[in-house]
Design a protein around this motif. Structure first.
Motif, PDB file in Angstrom:
ATOM      1  N   THR A 276       0.833  -1.203   0.000  1.00 37.37           N
ATOM      2  CA  THR A 276       0.000   0.000   0.000  1.00 37.37           C
ATOM      3  C   THR A 276       0.866   1.251   0.000  1.00 37.37           C
ATOM      4  O   THR A 276       0.616   2.205  -0.745  1.00 37.37           O
ATOM      5  CB  THR A 276      -0.929   0.018   1.232  1.00 37.37           C
ATOM      6  OG1 THR A 276      -1.754  -1.147   1.212  1.00 37.37           O
ATOM      7  CG2 THR A 276      -1.809   1.263   1.228  1.00 37.37           C
ATOM      8  N   GLU A 277       1.911   1.253   0.822  1.00 37.69           N
ATOM      9  CA  GLU A 277       2.804   2.406   0.881  1.00 37.69           C
ATOM     10  C   GLU A 277       3.566   2.579  -0.438  1.00 37.69           C
ATOM     11  O   GLU A 277       3.775   3.711  -0.897  1.00 37.69           O
ATOM     12  CB  GLU A 277       3.799   2.229   2.034  1.00 37.69           C
ATOM     13  CG  GLU A 277       4.708   3.422   2.271  1.00 37.69           C
ATOM     14  CD  GLU A 277       3.961   4.696   2.626  1.00 37.69           C
ATOM     15  OE1 GLU A 277       4.477   5.794   2.316  1.00 37.69           O
ATOM     16  OE2 GLU A 277       2.871   4.595   3.211  1.00 37.69           O
ATOM     17  N   LEU A 278       3.948   1.486  -1.059  1.00 40.73           N
ATOM     18  CA  LEU A 278       4.642   1.577  -2.348  1.00 40.73           C
ATOM     19  C   LEU A 278       3.716   2.131  -3.431  1.00 40.73           C
ATOM     20  O   LEU A 278       4.144   2.920  -4.277  1.00 40.73           O
ATOM     21  CB  LEU A 278       5.168   0.200  -2.754  1.00 40.73           C
ATOM     22  CG  LEU A 278       6.287  -0.367  -1.880  1.00 40.73           C
ATOM     23  CD1 LEU A 278       6.667  -1.759  -2.347  1.00 40.73           C
ATOM     24  CD2 LEU A 278       7.501   0.549  -1.894  1.00 40.73           C
ATOM     25  N   ARG A 279       2.445   1.729  -3.405  1.00 41.28           N
ATOM     26  CA  ARG A 279       1.489   2.283  -4.387  1.00 41.28           C
ATOM     27  C   ARG A 279       1.279   3.767  -4.145  1.00 41.28           C
ATOM     28  O   ARG A 279       1.127   4.549  -5.102  1.00 41.28           O
ATOM     29  CB  ARG A 279       0.158   1.525  -4.322  1.00 41.28           C
ATOM     30  CG  ARG A 279       0.236   0.091  -4.813  1.00 41.28           C
ATOM     31  CD  ARG A 279      -1.142  -0.500  -5.097  1.00 41.28           C
ATOM     32  NE  ARG A 279      -1.997  -0.527  -3.925  1.00 41.28           N
ATOM     33  CZ  ARG A 279      -2.012  -1.514  -3.033  1.00 41.28           C
ATOM     34  NH1 ARG A 279      -1.191  -2.535  -3.175  1.00 41.28           N
ATOM     35  NH2 ARG A 279      -2.838  -1.479  -1.998  1.00 41.28           N
ATOM     36  N   LYS A 280       1.272   4.180  -2.890  1.00 40.81           N
ATOM     37  CA  LYS A 280       1.140   5.604  -2.577  1.00 40.81           C
ATOM     38  C   LYS A 280       2.327   6.391  -3.121  1.00 40.81           C
ATOM     39  O   LYS A 280       2.165   7.506  -3.646  1.00 40.81           O
ATOM     40  CB  LYS A 280       1.018   5.811  -1.072  1.00 40.81           C
ATOM     41  CG  LYS A 280       0.809   7.273  -0.662  1.00 40.81           C
ATOM     42  CD  LYS A 280       0.670   7.406   0.840  1.00 40.81           C
ATOM     43  CE  LYS A 280       0.374   8.846   1.234  1.00 40.81           C
ATOM     44  NZ  LYS A 280       1.456   9.767   0.818  1.00 40.81           N
ATOM     45  N   ILE A 281       3.532   5.820  -3.000  1.00 40.47           N
ATOM     46  CA  ILE A 281       4.730   6.475  -3.537  1.00 40.47           C
ATOM     47  C   ILE A 281       4.593   6.648  -5.046  1.00 40.47           C
ATOM     48  O   ILE A 281       4.908   7.709  -5.600  1.00 40.47           O
ATOM     49  CB  ILE A 281       5.983   5.660  -3.178  1.00 40.47           C
ATOM     50  CG1 ILE A 281       6.263   5.757  -1.676  1.00 40.47           C
ATOM     51  CG2 ILE A 281       7.195   6.153  -3.975  1.00 40.47           C
ATOM     52  CD1 ILE A 281       7.334   4.806  -1.196  1.00 40.47           C
ATOM     53  N   LEU A 282       4.112   5.612  -5.722  1.00 36.70           N
ATOM     54  CA  LEU A 282       3.925   5.700  -7.171  1.00 36.70           C
ATOM     55  C   LEU A 282       2.905   6.776  -7.532  1.00 36.70           C
ATOM     56  O   LEU A 282       3.087   7.507  -8.516  1.00 36.70           O
ATOM     57  CB  LEU A 282       3.466   4.348  -7.711  1.00 36.70           C
ATOM     58  CG  LEU A 282       4.511   3.230  -7.702  1.00 36.70           C
ATOM     59  CD1 LEU A 282       3.877   1.899  -8.078  1.00 36.70           C
ATOM     60  CD2 LEU A 282       5.649   3.558  -8.653  1.00 36.70           C
TER      61      LEU A 282
END
Length: 289
Positions: A276-282
């Protein structure tokens, strides 16, 4: 850019000083989010609990350096055992001894001084030996934007398994309410990432990918499974699987628990590494562009 750092004699390795060598690697090479760093362990492991401890320290140490440089998505792989080191396509290799370079047949290499401490720090002698304990094991997850936590879970599962590892991957129909869903990888991409990592880690292991369309996935129906590998935050899911299996007349599974990378149980693992955090970064990167 792809590089590898080789480590050995982990019992005397000073983990507190290891970040210096990861930083040196970043200074020497032009890493970006498309890059990849392999950490190759030459020691032999007998215990999954000891391996879990070592993997947590190594992934955390390397990732901290990459995060400080804003490299959130750069891939890190910690490889061990009979991994396919001879087939690694590397731009650069770091070894603690000149003699080790022969294992990799690579001309672009640098010898570094591995940080050591006096005496023993993380000896595996007091851990229960369980390498290849199970013929067939299983685990499950979304495996979106495969990250360090996923890789530790897969590593421990592969370590415990001698023949076949069944990996349940959540089907897209169960992910409709995920945050930042527009950046969620399709099923085939997530499956390919899992298979690629396992082929690097343990090439001889049969990896069977099964779409998860219900709570239990294959663990609720496949009689051959002997062990279910879960993270510490999903122990209750393992308990539910066993209740389901017993109700169907299937054998109860051994549950192997892997530590969560980042965060604390007391606060509900708020700071854990997550897809979830990686998708937010993207999403943030897209909005800034």
């Amino acid at each position: 850019m792809k590089a590898a750092i080789v480590l050995q004699d982990l019992e005397t390795l000073d983990f507190s000083r290891l970040e210096t060598h990861f930083e040196e690697c970043l200074r020497d090479l032009s890493f970006d989010d498309a890059g990849e760093l392999d950490v190759i362990l030459m020691d032999e492991f007998e215990s999954s609990a000891y391996l879990d401890t070592i993997l947590g320290k190594l992934y955390s140490s390397a990732r901290e350096v990459f995060l400080n440089k804003g490299l959130y998505l750069t891939s890190i792989n910690v490889l061990f055992g009979k991994c396919a080191v001879s087939s690694l396509d590397l731009d650069w290799l770091y070894v603690p001894k000149e003699s080790l370079k022969k294992h990799f047949n690579h001309r672009n290499y640098k010898v570094f001084e591995q940080p050591v401490i006096q005496g023993y720090s993380y000896s595996g002698e007091n851990y229960l030996a369980d390498v290849n304990k199970y013929k067939v094991s299983a685990l499950g997850g979304t495996f979106d934007h495969i990250h360090d936590g996923h890789k530790i879970l897969l590593s421990v599962a592969a370590f415990l398994t001698s023949s076949k590892l069944i990996i349940g991957i959540t089907d897209e129909e169960l992910l409709l309410k995920k945050k930042y869903k527009e950046f969620l990888e399709p099923f085939d991409k997530r499956a390919d990432n899992v298979k690629r990592f396992l082929s690097l880690l343990k090439p001889a292991l049969t990896a069977q990918i099964v779409p998860i369309k219900d709570v239990c996935g294959p663990t609720g129906t496949v009689p051959d499974i002997e062990c279910l590998v879960v993270s510490r935050e999903t122990i209750s899911g393992g308990e539910f699987v066993n209740k389901t299996r017993l109700a169907k007349g299937l054998s109860k599974l051994d549950i192997s628990v892997v530590n969560v990378l980042g965060g604390n149980e007391e606060d509900g693992w708020k700071e854990k590494l997550s897809s979830t955090e990686l998708r937010k970064i993207l999403m943030d990167v897209k909005n800034r562009s």
